[in-house]
Each structure stands twice: as C-alpha cells, then as structure tokens.
Design a protein around this motif. Structure first.
Motif, PDB file in Angstrom:
ATOM      1  N   ARG A 176       1.096  -1.519  -0.163  1.00 19.43           N
ATOM      2  CA  ARG A 176       0.009   0.106  -0.407  1.00 19.43           C
ATOM      3  C   ARG A 176       0.782   1.452   0.259  1.00 19.43           C
ATOM      4  N   VAL A 177       0.464   2.709   0.007  1.00 22.80           N
ATOM      5  CA  VAL A 177       0.978   3.721  -0.726  1.00 22.80           C
ATOM      6  C   VAL A 177       1.550   4.147   1.033  1.00 22.80           C
ATOM      7  N   ARG A 178       2.154   4.993   0.901  1.00 23.77           N
ATOM      8  CA  ARG A 178       2.147   5.451   2.814  1.00 23.77           C
ATOM      9  C   ARG A 178       2.446   6.737   2.148  1.00 23.77           C
ATOM     10  N   ASP A 179       3.450   7.036   1.265  1.00 23.65           N
ATOM     11  CA  ASP A 179       3.747   8.095   1.008  1.00 23.65           C
ATOM     12  C   ASP A 179       4.881   9.191  -0.263  1.00 23.65           C
ATOM     13  N   ALA A 180       4.886   9.407  -0.698  1.00 24.33           N
ATOM     14  CA  ALA A 180       5.926  10.437  -1.548  1.00 24.33           C
ATOM     15  C   ALA A 180       6.879  11.096  -1.369  1.00 24.33           C
ATOM     16  N   VAL A 181       8.317  10.312  -2.399  1.00 17.52           N
ATOM     17  CA  VAL A 181       9.419  11.545  -2.434  1.00 17.52           C
ATOM     18  C   VAL A 181       9.643  12.381  -2.784  1.00 17.52           C
ATOM     19  N   VAL A 182       9.980  13.446  -2.208  1.00 22.24           N
ATOM     20  CA  VAL A 182      10.532  15.119  -2.508  1.00 22.24           C
ATOM     21  C   VAL A 182      11.580  14.706  -3.220  1.00 22.24           C
ATOM     22  N   ARG A 183      11.839  15.334  -3.653  1.00 22.30           N
ATOM     23  CA  ARG A 183      13.548  16.096  -3.768  1.00 22.30           C
ATOM     24  C   ARG A 183      13.500  17.072  -4.039  1.00 22.30           C
ATOM     25  N   LEU A 184      14.443  17.899  -3.462  1.00 23.70           N
ATOM     26  CA  LEU A 184      14.720  19.124  -3.068  1.00 23.70           C
ATOM     27  C   LEU A 184      15.799  19.716  -4.216  1.00 23.70           C
ATOM     28  N   ARG A 185      15.740  21.183  -4.424  1.00 20.91           N
ATOM     29  CA  ARG A 185      17.015  21.356  -6.017  1.00 20.91           C
ATOM     30  C   ARG A 185      17.250  21.961  -5.008  1.00 20.91           C
ATOM     31  N   THR A 201      18.438  24.761  -7.206  1.00 18.18           N
ATOM     32  CA  THR A 201      17.653  26.282  -7.699  1.00 18.18           C
ATOM     33  C   THR A 201      16.406  26.766  -7.171  1.00 18.18           C
ATOM     34  N   ASN A 202      16.177  27.490  -8.111  1.00 17.15           N
ATOM     35  CA  ASN A 202      14.082  28.073  -7.835  1.00 17.15           C
ATOM     36  C   ASN A 202      13.262  27.247  -8.394  1.00 17.15           C
ATOM     37  N   ARG A 203      13.958  26.196  -8.595  1.00 13.58           N
ATOM     38  CA  ARG A 203      13.204  25.050  -9.874  1.00 13.58           C
ATOM     39  C   ARG A 203      12.537  24.545  -8.208  1.00 13.58           C
ATOM     40  N   PRO A 204      10.780  24.036  -9.041  1.00 14.61           N
ATOM     41  CA  PRO A 204      10.129  23.243  -7.852  1.00 14.61           C
ATOM     42  C   PRO A 204      10.405  22.182  -7.470  1.00 14.61           C
ATOM     43  N   PRO A 205      10.197  21.728  -6.001  1.00 15.78           N
ATOM     44  CA  PRO A 205      10.823  20.300  -5.696  1.00 15.78           C
ATOM     45  C   PRO A 205      10.141  19.152  -6.916  1.00 15.78           C
ATOM     46  N   GLN A 206      11.336  17.683  -7.192  1.00 19.15           N
ATOM     47  CA  GLN A 206      10.480  16.901  -7.580  1.00 19.15           C
ATOM     48  C   GLN A 206      10.600  15.613  -6.526  1.00 19.15           C
ATOM     49  N   ILE A 207       9.085  14.802  -7.886  1.00 17.00           N
ATOM     50  CA  ILE A 207       8.918  13.757  -6.539  1.00 17.00           C
ATOM     51  C   ILE A 207       9.316  12.769  -7.325  1.00 17.00           C
ATOM     52  N   VAL A 208      10.095  11.920  -6.919  1.00 19.36           N
ATOM     53  CA  VAL A 208      11.062  10.943  -7.497  1.00 19.36           C
ATOM     54  C   VAL A 208      10.581   9.243  -6.829  1.00 19.36           C
ATOM     55  N   GLY A 209       9.414   9.830  -6.407  1.00 21.91           N
ATOM     56  CA  GLY A 209       8.634   8.005  -6.136  1.00 21.91           C
ATOM     57  C   GLY A 209       8.055   7.555  -5.197  1.00 21.91           C
ATOM     58  N   LEU A 210       7.363   6.758  -4.580  1.00 19.78           N
ATOM     59  CA  LEU A 210       6.404   6.723  -4.187  1.00 19.78           C
ATOM     60  C   LEU A 210       6.895   5.746  -2.856  1.00 19.78           C
ATOM     61  N   VAL A 211       6.915   5.658  -1.222  1.00 18.13           N
ATOM     62  CA  VAL A 211       6.704   4.783  -0.033  1.00 18.13           C
ATOM     63  C   VAL A 211       5.831   3.802  -0.480  1.00 18.13           C
ATOM     64  N   ALA A 212       5.865   2.089  -0.695  1.00 23.55           N
ATOM     65  CA  ALA A 212       4.675   1.834  -0.161  1.00 23.55           C
ATOM     66  C   ALA A 212       5.593   0.443   1.120  1.00 23.55           C
ATOM     67  N   GLU A 213       4.315   0.134   1.566  1.00 22.51           N
ATOM     68  CA  GLU A 213       4.498  -0.927   2.758  1.00 22.51           C
ATOM     69  C   GLU A 213       3.837  -1.849   2.200  1.00 22.51           C
ATOM     70  N   MET A 214       5.404  -2.789   2.659  1.00 21.13           N
ATOM     71  CA  MET A 214       5.197  -4.576   1.944  1.00 21.13           C
ATOM     72  C   MET A 214       4.080  -4.950   3.398  1.00 21.13           C
TER      73      MET A 214
END
Length: 427
Positions: A27-36, A38-51
């Motif tokens: 199941r999805v538990r969260d999403a991983v946000v990577r900070l930049r 520069t002034n560009r918006p943060p990037q979503i690089v993946g999800l955290v799933a609980e097994m």
C-alpha cells in the motif's frame, strides 16, 4: 503513463499497489520529494510503499505505469526490497509537508499575504516526464478553533515556508490520513516519524485510538510517548488499554511512576492491572487477559453469540466463551468450562450454554511458564486457555497472541531491529 498529468498526493495514501499480473505488492504510504538547489519546484521521485511485515520500500516514479483513485500499478521488472531511508535532500510529502503553516503570497503586488495550513500537495507531469510539485492545497488559517478556514489551491511559487523549519507543522491532516489505518499500521507509520513529530501526533490522538496504537508499538516507544503526556492524560490512556498491555507498559516505568499512575486511574480500571503486575514475569498470570468473554451457565446461545459479535473484541478473545458461576467478573465464581464459537453456531439460539461446556481440558494455573502454556495450547490446538486459582475461580485467559508477544524477542515490533539487506523480487 496511463494517468492524468496532475495527481494530489494525499489522495494516494493507502491505495493498493499491484504488479503487472494483478498481484498486490503493498500500500502507498507517502511520496518522496527531492529538493532542488535552484529555484525550481521540488521533484517527486517516487512513492513509499508498505509491504508485508511492515517493510517500507521505495518505488521509483519511472516504475509506475498507472496511478488513479483506485490503485497504483507497477511495470514489470525486479523490485528492490531494501528498506526505504530518506536522503538528506529529500522530504516525505505527507510526513514532512502536510499540516505545515505557510504564508501565501498575493498574485498581484500590493496584495495582502495570508497565513494558511497545507492540506495537500499537487504534482504535475512536465515535458521532460518529471513529476514536479506545482500546486499546494491550503486551508486559510483564521486563528479561531471554532471556525475552520476555507480550502483553496495556489501555485507552488506563491507559497513560502513549505520546505522550511518543521516547528510550524500541525497534526490534523496527517491524523486524518492515519485514522484510515489499522492500529498496527498506524503504529508502524509513527515509527517513521522523527521523535518529536511522533510524540506530537500521538498526543493529538483521542484516548481510545492512542491506547490501541500504544499496544502495537515497541516498549521504548510506548514509554517515550506516555511520559510526554501529563499524568492525568496518561492515566486515562492506560484505562483504555487492555489490562495486560497496560500492566506490561507500567512495568517499564520506575516504581514511583507506576504508583502515581495507578492511583490516578479509576479504581475499577486499576484493580485488574495491579493484579496482573503482582504475578512473576513470564507466567500465565502475568500474560493473561483478565477480560475474556464470561457467561453464567444459564445464558443462552443467542446471548453468547451476541457477546462475541462485539466489535471491540479481538478475534482470539471472541473465539470462545468461558462459563462460570456468578459473579461473572474476574475472579469469578467456580469455573465450569468453555464453549467454542463453532459449537455455538451449530446449536439452536435458545440452547443453554451450561449444557455445552467443554470441561475436559485442565485450566492453567497462574504460576505456569510460557513454555508449558505453549505446549498445552499446541497439544489441544487452542487459541485461548483459562487461568484459574486454587479454588477454581476464573482469573482470566491466556491467548495465542499473548504467548507470541512474550515469546518473540523484546524488540520484534521495532523496525530498527530488522536487518537492512538488499532483496529482489520479480513482480
């Protein structure tokens, strides 16, 4: 990707994750946000799933072929089962950003800035197939507890303080997501939070929910959360825990603190806890529940079935009823025997349970060790056994989950105790 170009992250929480064959991964538990940098918006690089076994893993966004309001589907290929660990330049969208106090900058120069609280994060797919944080759903902060502000969306670049210090983060929206989980899953989610955030979220739960969650946490986390509460609140929470779990938790505290909390508890709630704490650790008396389902012999099958249908009963407690003469509270009158729920289902509702009791299994005595209890339960294929005193009064029952809790290593609930090894799975 067979999905829209905008996704709101809070709506993904709890969704099932499937492999290409339709087999459920977790199941999805969260999403991983990577900070930049520069002034560009943060990037979503993946999800955290609980097994299974509460293991949380990272799902790269490139492995996701579909995510909608029903499920997340993965592409084929090996799945890295290394336990997820957040990197220094990463945040978790729901854990770290939800409930943040932020400032919304006006669209036009000269407009008024507004205080708000983050309730959701929106990500969009750009032309480079990257998922970027572009929208923030916020609730206007009115400063009045009695009146909740309206919810609206703004562009990411109009929000200040979203990725700043965490001392401006509340709990209400995160709790709303956690409330959808079972107590064991919520306990697991709390273990992922920093200590201060975990204690803050736990303290914001109502007494019943917090009691349920404490029962699923490692002992050191239970103690840490409990001691952060004021003593009156701690006593209220202990009253709502199962007596055996409350006794185990109190046993981890200094003797003086045990006395204070027991004195603050209602006498009728404290009495069974005191009794359980009087038995030697590792014996039937110390691990039993003092609140099994107890009926007098003149009760009917219909009454017995009504009792075991009560939703607050755990499956192992509801698997049988124990029959004893009055009084029905432990310690009862003379113990007569037990009736399994399968037998109850086979009998007419008007049948008297006193005529159905199984009295052929010798009850446990409070001093018996866990080894002997386990041997007897395995011999008779039972999920619970009665515990009686020298005058054959029913004191409680030892259930299979009680035995497991006390037979496994003390840190079995602690995620940090698990080995961090790489594993591969072909979905």
């Amino acid at each position: 990707m067979t999905m829209g170009t905008r996704v709101y992250l809070a709506r993904l929480a709890g969704l099932p994750v499937f492999d290409p064959n339709g087999d459920r991964v977790g199941r999805v538990r969260d999403a991983v946000v990577r900070l930049r940098t520069t002034n560009r918006p943060p990037q979503i690089v993946g999800l955290v799933a609980e097994m299974a076994l509460r293991r949380r893993i990272f799902l790269p966004v490139g492995r996701i072929t579909s995510m909608d309001s029903e499920a997340v589907v993965l592409a084929s290929g090996a799945l890295n089962l290394r336990r997820f660990e957040k990197r220094p330049n990463e945040l978790l969208a729901l854990e770290d950003l939800l409930d943040r106090r932020v400032t919304v900058v006006p669209e036009q120069e000269g407009g008024e800035e507004n205080d708000a609280v983050v309730v959701d994060i929106g990500m969009d797919l750009n032309r480079n197939t990257e998922w970027m944080v572009t929208r923030v759903a916020v609730r206007a902060h009115t400063g009045r507890l009695a009146r909740r502000g309206h919810i609206y969306q703004v562009e990411y670049n109009r929000v200040r303080g979203l990725v700043g210090p965490t001392d401006t983060q509340g709990t209400s929206n995160l709790i709303a997501l956690l409330e959808q989980m079972r107590p064991a899953d919520m306990a697991n989610a709390l273990q992922d939070l920093p200590d201060a955030r975990r204690n803050e979220v736990a303290a914001a739960l109502d007494d019943r929910r917090l009691a349920d969650v404490l029962e699923e946490l490692p002992e050191h986390d239970q103690v840490e959360i409990l001691i952060q509460l004021d003593r009156e609140r701690a006593a209220d929470v202990l009253e709502r825990m199962d007596p055996d779990d409350a006794a185990d938790l109190l046993a981890e505290l200094p003797k003086t603190e045990q006395i204070v909390l027991l004195d603050l508890m209602e006498p009728e709630e404290a009495a069974p806890v005191r009794q359980l704490m009087s038995y030697r650790p590792g014996t039937a008396g110390s691990v039993m529940t003092s609140e099994p389902v107890i009926l007098t012999p003149d009760a009917t099958v219909a009454e017995a079935l009504a009792r075991i249908r009560e939703p607050e009963l755990s499956p192992v407690v509801a698997a049988q009823v124990f029959v004893a003469r009055a009084p029905s509270d432990t310690p009862t009158g003379k113990y007569l025997g037990m009736v399994h729920f399968q037998r109850l289902l086979r009998e007419p509702p008007s049948t008297i349970v006193g005529g159905l009791v199984d009295s052929g299994i010798e009850p446990l005595r409070p001093h018996l060790t866990l080894h002997e209890i386990t041997r007897r339960m395995a011999t008779y294929d039972l999920v619970a056994m009665p515990v009686v005193d020298g005058t054959h009064r029913l004191l409680g029952a030892v259930t299979v989950d009680d035995v497991l809790d006390h037979s496994l290593p003390r840190d079995w609930r602690d995620r940090d105790a698990d080995a961090h090894e790489d594993e591969d799975l072909e979905p």
